[in-house]
Enzyme design. Sequence first.
Site, PDB file in Angstrom:
ATOM      1  N   LYS A  22       0.840  -1.208   0.000  1.00  0.00           N
ATOM      2  CA  LYS A  22       0.000   0.000   0.000  1.00  0.00           C
ATOM      3  C   LYS A  22       0.872   1.255   0.000  1.00  0.00           C
ATOM      4  CE  LYS A  22      -1.675   1.758   3.987  1.00  0.00           C
ATOM      5  NZ  LYS A  22      -1.448   3.202   4.162  1.00  0.00           N
ATOM      6  N   ASN A  23       1.845   1.288   0.904  1.00  0.00           N
ATOM      7  CA  ASN A  23       2.619   2.522   1.061  1.00  0.00           C
ATOM      8  C   ASN A  23       3.549   2.792  -0.114  1.00  0.00           C
ATOM      9  OD1 ASN A  23       1.321   3.000   3.427  1.00  0.00           O
ATOM     10  ND2 ASN A  23       3.075   2.586   4.771  1.00  0.00           N
ATOM     11  N   CYS A 116      -4.479  13.167  13.711  1.00  0.00           N
ATOM     12  CA  CYS A 116      -5.139  11.876  13.546  1.00  0.00           C
ATOM     13  C   CYS A 116      -4.876  11.033  14.784  1.00  0.00           C
ATOM     14  CB  CYS A 116      -4.677  11.168  12.280  1.00  0.00           C
ATOM     15  SG  CYS A 116      -3.013  10.556  12.360  1.00  0.00           S
ATOM     16  N   ARG A 121       1.157  14.807  13.360  1.00  0.00           N
ATOM     17  CA  ARG A 121       1.578  14.627  11.969  1.00  0.00           C
ATOM     18  C   ARG A 121       1.574  15.907  11.143  1.00  0.00           C
ATOM     19  NH1 ARG A 121      -0.711   8.928   9.868  1.00  0.00           N
ATOM     20  NH2 ARG A 121       1.113   9.011   8.554  1.00  0.00           N
ATOM     21  N   ASP A 304       4.902   0.747  11.993  1.00  0.00           N
ATOM     22  CA  ASP A 304       3.652   0.125  11.545  1.00  0.00           C
ATOM     23  C   ASP A 304       3.501  -1.315  12.050  1.00  0.00           C
ATOM     24  OD1 ASP A 304       2.887   2.422  10.332  1.00  0.00           O
ATOM     25  OD2 ASP A 304       3.367   1.793   8.289  1.00  0.00           O
ATOM     26  N   ARG A 396      -8.404  -0.215   5.560  1.00  0.00           N
ATOM     27  CA  ARG A 396      -7.608   0.800   4.859  1.00  0.00           C
ATOM     28  C   ARG A 396      -6.267   0.220   4.422  1.00  0.00           C
ATOM     29  NH1 ARG A 396      -6.435   6.034   7.953  1.00  0.00           N
ATOM     30  NH2 ARG A 396      -5.176   6.252   6.085  1.00  0.00           N
TER      31      ARG A 396
HETATM   32  C1  UD1 Z   1       4.628   6.890   6.221  1.00  0.00           C
HETATM   33  C2  UD1 Z   1       3.725   5.697   6.114  1.00  0.00           C
HETATM   34  C3  UD1 Z   1       3.235   5.252   7.486  1.00  0.00           C
HETATM   35  C4  UD1 Z   1       4.420   5.026   8.424  1.00  0.00           C
HETATM   36  C5  UD1 Z   1       5.329   6.255   8.440  1.00  0.00           C
HETATM   37  C6  UD1 Z   1       6.594   6.043   9.244  1.00  0.00           C
HETATM   38  C7  UD1 Z   1       2.670   6.020   3.956  1.00  0.00           C
HETATM   39  C8  UD1 Z   1       1.457   6.319   3.200  1.00  0.00           C
HETATM   40  N1  UD1 Z   1       2.596   6.041   5.280  1.00  0.00           N
HETATM   41  O1  UD1 Z   1       3.850   7.955   6.748  1.00  0.00           O
HETATM   42  O2  UD1 Z   1       2.499   4.032   7.329  1.00  0.00           O
HETATM   43  O3  UD1 Z   1       3.933   4.807   9.720  1.00  0.00           O
HETATM   44  O4  UD1 Z   1       5.726   6.586   7.085  1.00  0.00           O
HETATM   45  O5  UD1 Z   1       7.294   4.951   8.776  1.00  0.00           O
HETATM   46  O6  UD1 Z   1       3.706   5.711   3.393  1.00  0.00           O
HETATM   47  N2  UD1 Z   1       6.729  14.635  10.544  1.00  0.00           N
HETATM   48  C9  UD1 Z   1       6.854  15.976  10.879  1.00  0.00           C
HETATM   49  N3  UD1 Z   1       6.769  16.900   9.872  1.00  0.00           N
HETATM   50  C10 UD1 Z   1       6.566  16.542   8.574  1.00  0.00           C
HETATM   51  C11 UD1 Z   1       6.463  15.161   8.243  1.00  0.00           C
HETATM   52  C12 UD1 Z   1       6.553  14.232   9.251  1.00  0.00           C
HETATM   53  O7  UD1 Z   1       7.031  16.324  12.043  1.00  0.00           O
HETATM   54  O8  UD1 Z   1       6.504  17.419   7.711  1.00  0.00           O
HETATM   55  C13 UD1 Z   1       6.800  13.612  11.627  1.00  0.00           C
HETATM   56  C14 UD1 Z   1       5.487  12.851  11.739  1.00  0.00           C
HETATM   57  O9  UD1 Z   1       4.554  13.548  12.536  1.00  0.00           O
HETATM   58  C15 UD1 Z   1       5.942  11.563  12.381  1.00  0.00           C
HETATM   59  C16 UD1 Z   1       7.326  11.352  11.755  1.00  0.00           C
HETATM   60  O10 UD1 Z   1       7.751  12.620  11.285  1.00  0.00           O
HETATM   61  O11 UD1 Z   1       6.056  11.727  13.759  1.00  0.00           O
HETATM   62  C17 UD1 Z   1       7.358  10.352  10.615  1.00  0.00           C
HETATM   63  O12 UD1 Z   1       6.487  10.787   9.597  1.00  0.00           O
HETATM   64  P1  UD1 Z   1       6.673  10.388   8.063  1.00  0.00           P
HETATM   65  O13 UD1 Z   1       7.917   9.592   7.889  1.00  0.00           O
HETATM   66  O14 UD1 Z   1       6.507  11.620   7.238  1.00  0.00           O
HETATM   67  O15 UD1 Z   1       5.434   9.431   7.851  1.00  0.00           O
HETATM   68  P2  UD1 Z   1       4.382   9.456   6.672  1.00  0.00           P
HETATM   69  O16 UD1 Z   1       5.061   9.674   5.376  1.00  0.00           O
HETATM   70  O17 UD1 Z   1       3.243  10.332   7.041  1.00  0.00           O
END
Ligand code: UD1
Length: 416
Positions: A22-23, A116, A121, A304, A396
């Site tokens: 999915k990701n 969420c 996030r 995850d 999901r």
């Molecule tokens: C992706 C995955 C999710 C997984 C996560 C971490 C998808 C669709 N989802 O989510 O399943 O749990 O990686 O492996 O691929 N953060 C900030 N600022 C930002 C972006 C992120 O502070 O601009 C923080 C987030 O709040 C979180 C951490 O960084 O605490 C990791 O987030 P990120 O790696 O961006 O996860 P996603 O891409 O949202």
Amino acid sequence: MDRFVIEGAKRLKGSVPVNGSKNAALPVLIATLLTDEPCVIENVPRLRDIRTTLRLLETLGKRVSMERHRVSIEGGRRLLTRAPYDLVKEMRASVLVAGPLLARFRKVRVPQPGGCAIGLRPVDIHVRAFQAMGASCENEGGDLVITARRLQPCRLRLRFPSVGATENVMMAAAAIRGTTVISNAAREPEIEDLADFLCELGAGVTGAGTSEVRVEGRDRLHGASHRVIPDRIEAGTFLIACAAAGGDVTLRGVEPAHLGAVLAALKKAGVSVTRTDGGLRVVSRGRPRPVSIRTEPHPGFPTDLQAPWMAFMCVARGASRICEDIFERRFMHAAELARLGAWVAFEGNRVTVRGVPALQGASIMASDIRAGAGLVVAGLAASGKTEVQRVYHIDRGYERIERKLRRLGARIRRLG
Ligand code: UD1
């Protein structure tokens, strides 16, 4: 609202295939916004988040069709540059449309995703990266409005290796001429898959899978076909489910190299996992040894799989610690596990789990995709009847998880 009814404490036995990731599929599908030419994406799981992504692409002006696990995407000359709130609030990954649309049209409007169940996030890392490329970002009525007279390739360093931000920048950089270098980039296998797809579209990407990714952008990208990598999180969930319930299960079409930290933790717990031709065989009997984990960016233990691991540790022969270092609020499942008789204690981003000889079935509630998967794992290990409510969260991220589990002999039913 659907719920699962599980009659647990039954050993799992047999073999199941692993779906496409999915990701990995989400950013690859979104990257088709980078070209007007047709693209075909294979091995796409049939999931709610994928349907949301396809609806998003259609809303933006693509023609999309899905047949079994193959998605065809066409059109795009007159794409919209505004993502609707009702889709973004359903799925945070919608923010990934910002990169490709910004690169092609120099402006994009995406609703701020909001909080969420697992934490705040924010998207500040995405925003800062776009700013480094010359864009300006403003908040207008809850929407993030990003514009750039000229988007420029550059060298940028992410303050944290965010998966989404790395993907967003890679997509933006692929469609502007010149070389962008992203340091402290995320190293997840999904980044490598997106890099492969961007290369298939005509961009040059090197270093994916390391913390420095170089993207050689082109003015024009062309159509391509791509096969999505196997879902390491689905595979990990099944490995842990078998470890927790006991049994002998073979997963087909899995990529063991993507599961290093999980396989190491299973081995420490006393579970046997061996490679088979194109798969992994897991054999588990008796209670596991306690194994503490800390979630980390790849190649560390994936956040995850934290909830499934916690469920597994609830029946270990001793105490373990689970540290959640990626998301600040990802322990909603712990209180539900306590309803099954688990011994869990919180302290900030840590949970101590003291294994009990057995969990007992009860009614429990899923709060997000992976917390839900953790509860299913617990239900399979527990004796008696467990009802997992709010299965829509699990849907999901897992394609009909109950069917696959039934093929392994689990007693699990979906009730409406
Ligand atoms: C992706 C995955 C999710 C997984 C996560 C971490 C998808 C669709 N989802 O989510 O399943 O749990 O990686 O492996 O691929 N953060 C900030 N600022 C930002 C972006 C992120 O502070 O601009 C923080 C987030 O709040 C979180 C951490 O960084 O605490 C990791 O987030 P990120 O790696 O961006 O996860 P996603 O891409 O949202």
